[in-house]
Design a protein around this motif. Structure first.
Motif, PDB file in Angstrom:
ATOM      1  N   ASP A  49       0.791  -1.240   0.000  1.00 36.69           N
ATOM      2  CA  ASP A  49       0.000   0.000   0.000  1.00 36.69           C
ATOM      3  C   ASP A  49       0.820   1.286   0.000  1.00 36.69           C
ATOM      4  O   ASP A  49       1.843   1.393   0.676  1.00 36.69           O
ATOM      5  CB  ASP A  49      -0.913   0.042   1.241  1.00 36.69           C
ATOM      6  CG  ASP A  49      -2.053  -0.945   1.146  1.00 36.69           C
ATOM      7  OD1 ASP A  49      -2.605  -1.107   0.045  1.00 36.69           O
ATOM      8  OD2 ASP A  49      -2.383  -1.566   2.182  1.00 36.69           O
ATOM      9  N   PHE A  50       0.254   2.264  -0.722  1.00 40.42           N
ATOM     10  CA  PHE A  50       0.702   3.641  -0.572  1.00 40.42           C
ATOM     11  C   PHE A  50      -0.326   4.324   0.332  1.00 40.42           C
ATOM     12  O   PHE A  50      -1.531   4.242   0.092  1.00 40.42           O
ATOM     13  CB  PHE A  50       0.755   4.356  -1.927  1.00 40.42           C
ATOM     14  CG  PHE A  50       0.848   5.845  -1.775  1.00 40.42           C
ATOM     15  CD1 PHE A  50       2.018   6.437  -1.327  1.00 40.42           C
ATOM     16  CD2 PHE A  50      -0.248   6.659  -2.029  1.00 40.42           C
ATOM     17  CE1 PHE A  50       2.096   7.812  -1.140  1.00 40.42           C
ATOM     18  CE2 PHE A  50      -0.182   8.031  -1.855  1.00 40.42           C
ATOM     19  CZ  PHE A  50       0.993   8.606  -1.414  1.00 40.42           C
ATOM     20  N   VAL A  51       0.160   4.990   1.381  1.00 42.92           N
ATOM     21  CA  VAL A  51      -0.750   5.631   2.341  1.00 42.92           C
ATOM     22  C   VAL A  51      -0.508   7.138   2.365  1.00 42.92           C
ATOM     23  O   VAL A  51       0.642   7.584   2.432  1.00 42.92           O
ATOM     24  CB  VAL A  51      -0.541   5.065   3.767  1.00 42.92           C
ATOM     25  CG1 VAL A  51      -1.441   5.781   4.774  1.00 42.92           C
ATOM     26  CG2 VAL A  51      -0.823   3.576   3.801  1.00 42.92           C
ATOM     27  N   LEU A  52      -1.609   7.882   2.318  1.00 38.06           N
ATOM     28  CA  LEU A  52      -1.533   9.327   2.516  1.00 38.06           C
ATOM     29  C   LEU A  52      -1.931   9.617   3.956  1.00 38.06           C
ATOM     30  O   LEU A  52      -3.030   9.247   4.383  1.00 38.06           O
ATOM     31  CB  LEU A  52      -2.498  10.032   1.556  1.00 38.06           C
ATOM     32  CG  LEU A  52      -2.773  11.513   1.855  1.00 38.06           C
ATOM     33  CD1 LEU A  52      -1.516  12.358   1.678  1.00 38.06           C
ATOM     34  CD2 LEU A  52      -3.902  12.041   0.951  1.00 38.06           C
ATOM     35  N   GLU A  53      -1.016  10.251   4.696  1.00 35.81           N
ATOM     36  CA  GLU A  53      -1.379  10.686   6.051  1.00 35.81           C
ATOM     37  C   GLU A  53      -1.586  12.197   6.035  1.00 35.81           C
ATOM     38  O   GLU A  53      -0.752  12.949   5.528  1.00 35.81           O
ATOM     39  CB  GLU A  53      -0.299  10.334   7.085  1.00 35.81           C
ATOM     40  CG  GLU A  53      -0.809  10.691   8.477  1.00 35.81           C
ATOM     41  CD  GLU A  53       0.203  10.602   9.617  1.00 35.81           C
ATOM     42  OE1 GLU A  53      -0.225  10.731  10.774  1.00 35.81           O
ATOM     43  OE2 GLU A  53       1.402  10.423   9.353  1.00 35.81           O
ATOM     44  N   ILE A  54      -2.704  12.627   6.615  1.00 32.73           N
ATOM     45  CA  ILE A  54      -2.985  14.063   6.688  1.00 32.73           C
ATOM     46  C   ILE A  54      -2.671  14.526   8.109  1.00 32.73           C
ATOM     47  O   ILE A  54      -3.233  14.001   9.066  1.00 32.73           O
ATOM     48  CB  ILE A  54      -4.459  14.338   6.336  1.00 32.73           C
ATOM     49  CG1 ILE A  54      -4.772  13.823   4.932  1.00 32.73           C
ATOM     50  CG2 ILE A  54      -4.769  15.832   6.453  1.00 32.73           C
ATOM     51  CD1 ILE A  54      -6.251  13.758   4.598  1.00 32.73           C
ATOM     52  N   GLY A  55      -1.788  15.484   8.240  1.00 31.83           N
ATOM     53  CA  GLY A  55      -1.453  16.050   9.556  1.00 31.83           C
ATOM     54  C   GLY A  55      -0.677  15.086  10.432  1.00 31.83           C
ATOM     55  O   GLY A  55      -1.202  14.578  11.424  1.00 31.83           O
TER      56      GLY A  55
END
Ligand code: SAM
Length: 288
Positions: A49-55
Protein backbone atom coordinates in the motif's frame (compact mmCIF):
# COMPACT_ATOMS: atom_id res chain seq x y z
CA UNK A 1 10.81 1.15 15.68
CA UNK A 2 7.74 3.24 16.51
CA UNK A 3 8.70 5.11 19.68
CA UNK A 4 6.43 8.11 20.10
CA UNK A 5 3.05 6.74 21.18
CA UNK A 6 3.51 7.46 24.87
CA UNK A 7 3.52 10.67 26.95
CA UNK A 8 7.20 10.43 28.01
CA UNK A 9 8.70 10.23 24.52
CA UNK A 10 6.24 12.78 23.14
CA UNK A 11 7.15 15.30 25.87
CA UNK A 12 10.88 14.67 25.23
CA UNK A 13 10.48 15.54 21.53
CA UNK A 14 8.33 18.60 22.28
CA UNK A 15 10.91 19.88 24.79
CA UNK A 16 13.89 19.17 22.53
CA UNK A 17 12.36 21.45 19.88
CA UNK A 18 10.69 23.87 22.26
CA UNK A 19 7.44 23.21 20.38
CA UNK A 20 4.34 25.28 21.10
CA UNK A 21 0.95 23.81 20.22
CA UNK A 22 -1.04 25.87 17.75
CA UNK A 23 -4.74 25.83 18.46
CA UNK A 24 -5.59 27.13 14.99
CA UNK A 25 -4.19 23.91 13.48
CA UNK A 26 -6.21 21.62 15.77
CA UNK A 27 -3.11 20.08 17.30
CA UNK A 28 -3.89 17.24 19.69
CA UNK A 29 -1.24 14.56 19.47
CA UNK A 30 -1.99 10.89 20.15
CA UNK A 31 -0.16 9.40 23.13
CA UNK A 32 -1.78 5.95 23.35
CA UNK A 33 -0.15 2.96 21.67
CA UNK A 34 -3.31 0.84 21.92
CA UNK A 35 -5.30 3.35 19.85
CA UNK A 36 -2.46 3.68 17.34
CA UNK A 37 -2.38 -0.07 16.87
CA UNK A 38 -6.16 -0.19 16.43
CA UNK A 39 -6.00 2.49 13.73
CA UNK A 40 -3.31 0.62 11.80
CA UNK A 41 -5.23 -2.64 12.09
CA UNK A 42 -8.53 -1.06 11.02
CA UNK A 43 -6.88 0.53 7.99
CA UNK A 44 -5.75 -2.97 6.86
CA UNK A 45 -2.44 -1.67 5.56
CA UNK A 46 -0.09 -4.05 3.79
CA UNK A 47 3.39 -3.74 2.28
CA UNK A 48 1.68 -3.23 -1.12
CA UNK A 49 0.00 0.00 0.00
CA UNK A 50 0.70 3.64 -0.57
CA UNK A 51 -0.75 5.63 2.34
CA UNK A 52 -1.53 9.33 2.52
CA UNK A 53 -1.38 10.69 6.05
CA UNK A 54 -2.98 14.06 6.69
CA UNK A 55 -1.45 16.05 9.56
CA UNK A 56 1.37 13.84 10.91
CA UNK A 57 2.13 16.15 13.89
CA UNK A 58 5.43 14.97 15.37
CA UNK A 59 5.20 11.72 13.38
CA UNK A 60 3.64 9.45 16.01
CA UNK A 61 1.29 7.58 13.66
CA UNK A 62 3.63 8.11 10.69
CA UNK A 63 6.16 5.77 12.31
CA UNK A 64 3.54 3.02 12.51
CA UNK A 65 2.45 3.69 8.92
CA UNK A 66 6.05 3.51 7.64
CA UNK A 67 6.42 0.10 9.23
CA UNK A 68 3.16 -1.25 7.83
CA UNK A 69 3.03 0.28 4.33
CA UNK A 70 5.14 0.25 1.18
CA UNK A 71 5.25 4.01 0.99
CA UNK A 72 3.85 6.97 2.93
CA UNK A 73 3.29 10.63 2.07
CA UNK A 74 2.57 12.85 5.08
CA UNK A 75 1.13 16.32 4.47
CA UNK A 76 1.70 18.79 7.32
CA UNK A 77 0.79 22.49 7.34
CA UNK A 78 2.84 23.65 10.36
CA UNK A 79 6.38 24.73 9.40
CA UNK A 80 7.55 24.20 13.00
CA UNK A 81 6.83 20.47 12.71
CA UNK A 82 8.90 19.89 9.56
CA UNK A 83 12.35 19.73 11.28
CA UNK A 84 10.83 17.56 14.03
CA UNK A 85 9.45 15.11 11.45
CA UNK A 86 12.85 14.97 9.75
CA UNK A 87 14.28 13.82 13.07
CA UNK A 88 11.53 11.42 14.23
CA UNK A 89 11.26 9.77 10.79
CA UNK A 90 15.01 9.63 10.04
CA UNK A 91 15.00 5.85 10.40
CA UNK A 92 12.55 5.38 7.49
CA UNK A 93 13.34 5.65 3.79
CA UNK A 94 9.76 5.07 2.58
CA UNK A 95 8.24 8.38 3.66
CA UNK A 96 7.97 11.81 2.07
CA UNK A 97 6.91 14.74 4.26
CA UNK A 98 5.11 17.42 2.25
CA UNK A 99 4.91 20.86 3.85
CA UNK A 100 1.54 22.02 2.56
CA UNK A 101 -2.09 22.72 3.41
CA UNK A 102 -3.93 19.48 2.52
CA UNK A 103 -6.77 21.50 1.00
CA UNK A 104 -4.29 22.82 -1.59
CA UNK A 105 -2.68 19.49 -2.49
CA UNK A 106 -3.54 17.88 -5.84
CA UNK A 107 -4.21 14.44 -4.36
CA UNK A 108 -5.09 12.97 -7.76
CA UNK A 109 -1.61 13.90 -9.02
CA UNK A 110 -0.05 12.48 -5.84
CA UNK A 111 -1.93 9.17 -6.24
CA UNK A 112 -0.84 9.07 -9.87
CA UNK A 113 2.85 9.66 -9.18
CA UNK A 114 3.13 7.53 -6.03
CA UNK A 115 0.67 4.75 -6.82
CA UNK A 116 0.21 4.85 -10.61
CA UNK A 117 -3.40 5.97 -10.11
CA UNK A 118 -4.34 2.81 -8.19
CA UNK A 119 -6.60 3.26 -5.11
CA UNK A 120 -4.79 4.71 -2.12
CA UNK A 121 -5.45 4.46 1.61
CA UNK A 122 -5.86 7.61 3.64
CA UNK A 123 -5.17 7.60 7.37
CA UNK A 124 -5.41 10.64 9.61
CA UNK A 125 -5.96 12.01 13.04
CA UNK A 126 -7.73 14.98 11.52
CA UNK A 127 -7.70 18.59 12.59
CA UNK A 128 -11.37 18.81 13.54
CA UNK A 129 -11.92 22.27 12.06
CA UNK A 130 -11.56 20.94 8.51
CA UNK A 131 -12.90 17.38 8.81
CA UNK A 132 -15.85 17.87 6.45
CA UNK A 133 -14.03 19.74 3.64
CA UNK A 134 -11.23 17.16 3.71
CA UNK A 135 -13.58 14.17 3.46
CA UNK A 136 -15.84 15.77 0.87
CA UNK A 137 -12.82 16.97 -1.12
CA UNK A 138 -11.42 13.43 -1.23
CA UNK A 139 -14.71 11.96 -2.44
CA UNK A 140 -15.90 14.69 -4.78
CA UNK A 141 -12.61 15.10 -6.60
CA UNK A 142 -12.81 11.39 -7.45
CA UNK A 143 -9.37 10.60 -6.06
CA UNK A 144 -8.85 6.82 -6.41
CA UNK A 145 -9.51 5.73 -2.82
CA UNK A 146 -9.68 2.33 -1.22
CA UNK A 147 -10.47 3.50 2.31
CA UNK A 148 -10.20 6.47 4.64
CA UNK A 149 -9.49 5.65 8.30
CA UNK A 150 -9.75 8.76 10.39
CA UNK A 151 -10.02 10.08 13.90
CA UNK A 152 -12.83 12.62 14.09
CA UNK A 153 -14.98 14.24 16.74
CA UNK A 154 -17.30 11.53 18.15
CA UNK A 155 -20.39 13.49 17.15
CA UNK A 156 -19.21 13.75 13.56
CA UNK A 157 -18.50 10.00 13.42
CA UNK A 158 -22.05 9.35 14.65
CA UNK A 159 -23.46 11.75 12.06
CA UNK A 160 -21.72 9.87 9.25
CA UNK A 161 -23.47 6.63 10.22
CA UNK A 162 -27.00 7.95 10.81
CA UNK A 163 -30.11 7.34 8.70
CA UNK A 164 -33.54 9.07 8.43
CA UNK A 165 -35.29 9.72 11.74
CA UNK A 166 -32.19 10.65 13.71
CA UNK A 167 -31.51 14.25 14.71
CA UNK A 168 -27.91 13.76 13.58
CA UNK A 169 -28.93 12.71 10.05
CA UNK A 170 -27.91 15.29 7.48
CA UNK A 171 -26.01 16.22 4.34
CA UNK A 172 -22.75 14.71 5.67
CA UNK A 173 -24.44 11.35 6.46
CA UNK A 174 -25.85 11.16 2.93
CA UNK A 175 -22.64 12.22 1.19
CA UNK A 176 -20.51 9.75 3.16
CA UNK A 177 -22.98 6.90 2.64
CA UNK A 178 -23.26 7.61 -1.08
CA UNK A 179 -19.51 7.20 -1.51
CA UNK A 180 -18.57 4.73 1.23
CA UNK A 181 -19.53 2.28 3.96
CA UNK A 182 -18.88 3.95 7.36
CA UNK A 183 -17.90 1.85 10.39
CA UNK A 184 -16.88 3.19 13.78
CA UNK A 185 -13.75 1.33 14.87
CA UNK A 186 -13.19 2.64 18.39
CA UNK A 187 -14.23 5.52 20.64
CA UNK A 188 -11.31 7.53 21.97
CA UNK A 189 -11.48 9.57 25.20
CA UNK A 190 -9.71 12.96 25.58
CA UNK A 191 -7.06 11.37 27.85
CA UNK A 192 -5.45 9.68 24.81
CA UNK A 193 -4.24 13.05 23.47
CA UNK A 194 -1.81 15.79 24.39
CA UNK A 195 -3.16 18.39 24.98
CA UNK A 196 -6.57 16.90 25.77
CA UNK A 197 -9.40 18.06 23.47
CA UNK A 198 -12.69 19.21 25.03
CA UNK A 199 -14.72 16.63 23.08
CA UNK A 200 -14.72 12.86 22.71
CA UNK A 201 -13.30 11.36 19.51
CA UNK A 202 -13.82 8.23 17.44
CA UNK A 203 -11.94 6.42 14.72
CA UNK A 204 -14.14 5.70 11.71
CA UNK A 205 -13.29 3.70 8.61
CA UNK A 206 -14.94 4.71 5.32
CA UNK A 207 -14.61 1.92 2.78
CA UNK A 208 -15.22 3.22 -0.74
CA UNK A 209 -18.13 1.53 -2.57
CA UNK A 210 -17.01 -0.08 -5.82
CA UNK A 211 -20.38 0.95 -7.29
CA UNK A 212 -22.60 3.74 -5.89
CA UNK A 213 -25.47 2.19 -3.87
CA UNK A 214 -28.11 4.21 -5.79
CA UNK A 215 -28.64 5.18 -9.43
CA UNK A 216 -28.28 8.92 -9.96
CA UNK A 217 -28.50 10.68 -13.31
CA UNK A 218 -26.93 13.92 -12.11
CA UNK A 219 -24.75 13.60 -8.99
CA UNK A 220 -24.27 17.35 -8.67
CA UNK A 221 -28.03 17.96 -8.76
CA UNK A 222 -28.62 15.28 -6.10
CA UNK A 223 -26.18 17.02 -3.76
CA UNK A 224 -27.88 20.37 -4.43
CA UNK A 225 -31.23 18.76 -3.54
CA UNK A 226 -29.69 17.31 -0.36
CA UNK A 227 -28.13 20.61 0.66
CA UNK A 228 -31.38 22.47 -0.07
CA UNK A 229 -33.33 19.99 2.09
CA UNK A 230 -31.08 20.36 5.13
CA UNK A 231 -30.35 24.05 4.71
CA UNK A 232 -33.40 24.97 6.74
CA UNK A 233 -34.09 21.88 8.80
CA UNK A 234 -37.41 23.05 10.23
CA UNK A 235 -38.91 23.77 6.81
CA UNK A 236 -40.65 21.30 4.57
CA UNK A 237 -38.73 19.74 1.71
CA UNK A 238 -40.83 21.77 -0.78
CA UNK A 239 -39.95 25.06 0.91
CA UNK A 240 -36.27 24.14 1.20
CA UNK A 241 -36.11 23.35 -2.52
CA UNK A 242 -38.11 26.44 -3.42
CA UNK A 243 -35.76 28.77 -1.54
CA UNK A 244 -32.53 27.23 -2.77
CA UNK A 245 -30.68 29.35 -5.35
CA UNK A 246 -29.14 26.31 -7.11
CA UNK A 247 -32.52 24.80 -8.09
CA UNK A 248 -34.60 26.78 -10.57
CA UNK A 249 -37.96 24.99 -10.54
CA UNK A 250 -41.35 26.56 -9.96
CA UNK A 251 -43.19 25.83 -6.72
CA UNK A 252 -45.75 23.76 -8.67
CA UNK A 253 -43.11 21.61 -10.36
CA UNK A 254 -41.36 21.04 -7.02
CA UNK A 255 -44.64 19.87 -5.44
CA UNK A 256 -45.37 17.69 -8.46
CA UNK A 257 -41.89 16.09 -8.16
CA UNK A 258 -42.39 15.33 -4.45
CA UNK A 259 -45.78 13.73 -5.12
CA UNK A 260 -44.28 11.72 -7.98
CA UNK A 261 -41.81 10.32 -5.46
CA UNK A 262 -44.83 8.93 -3.61
CA UNK A 263 -44.46 10.87 -0.35
CA UNK A 264 -46.67 13.59 1.22
CA UNK A 265 -46.10 17.04 -0.23
CA UNK A 266 -45.43 18.50 3.26
CA UNK A 267 -42.69 15.96 4.12
CA UNK A 268 -39.41 17.21 5.62
CA UNK A 269 -36.11 16.45 3.93
CA UNK A 270 -34.80 14.66 7.03
CA UNK A 271 -37.38 11.89 6.47
CA UNK A 272 -35.97 10.87 3.06
CA UNK A 273 -33.49 8.04 2.57
CA UNK A 274 -30.50 8.19 0.21
CA UNK A 275 -32.49 6.08 -2.26
CA UNK A 276 -35.37 8.60 -2.16
CA UNK A 277 -33.01 11.58 -2.63
CA UNK A 278 -31.58 9.83 -5.68
CA UNK A 279 -35.09 9.19 -7.09
CA UNK A 280 -36.20 12.75 -6.37
CA UNK A 281 -33.18 14.26 -8.08
CA UNK A 282 -33.79 12.00 -11.09
CA UNK A 283 -37.42 13.23 -11.24
CA UNK A 284 -36.33 16.88 -10.92
CA UNK A 285 -33.56 16.47 -13.48
CA UNK A 286 -36.14 15.44 -16.11
CA UNK A 287 -38.23 18.56 -15.41
CA UNK A 288 -35.36 21.10 -15.60
N1 SAM B 1 -1.18 12.76 13.51
C1 SAM B 1 -0.71 13.41 14.71
C2 SAM B 1 -1.08 12.57 15.91
O1 SAM B 1 -1.96 11.72 15.76
O2 SAM B 1 -0.50 12.76 16.97
C3 SAM B 1 -1.26 14.83 14.84
C4 SAM B 1 -2.75 15.00 14.79
S1 SAM B 1 -3.35 16.62 15.12
C5 SAM B 1 -5.01 16.28 15.62
C6 SAM B 1 -3.68 17.33 13.52
C7 SAM B 1 -2.43 17.64 12.68
O3 SAM B 1 -2.86 18.20 11.42
C8 SAM B 1 -1.50 18.68 13.27
O4 SAM B 1 -0.17 18.24 13.13
C9 SAM B 1 -1.75 19.95 12.45
O5 SAM B 1 -0.64 20.82 12.41
C10 SAM B 1 -2.08 19.34 11.10
N2 SAM B 1 -2.91 20.20 10.22
C11 SAM B 1 -3.87 21.09 10.59
N3 SAM B 1 -4.42 21.67 9.51
C12 SAM B 1 -3.83 21.12 8.42
C13 SAM B 1 -3.96 21.30 7.00
N4 SAM B 1 -4.84 22.17 6.51
N5 SAM B 1 -3.17 20.59 6.18
C14 SAM B 1 -2.25 19.70 6.68
N6 SAM B 1 -2.09 19.48 8.01
C15 SAM B 1 -2.85 20.18 8.87
Amino acid sequence: MATLGNPRNTIAVLQKYNFNFQKKFGQNFLIDTRILEEIIEAAQITKEDFVLEIGPGIGTMTQYLCEAAREVAAVEIDANLIPILKDTLSEYDNVEVIHQDILKVDINALAQSKNQGRPIKVVANLPYYITTPIIMGLFESHVPIDSITIMVQKEVADRMQEGPGSKDYGALSLAVQYYAKPEIVVNVPPSCFMPQPKVGSAVIRLTRHSEPPVQVEDEKLMFSVIRASFNQRRKTLANGLNNYPGISLSKELIQESILELGVPVNIRGEALSLEQFAQLSNIISRKL
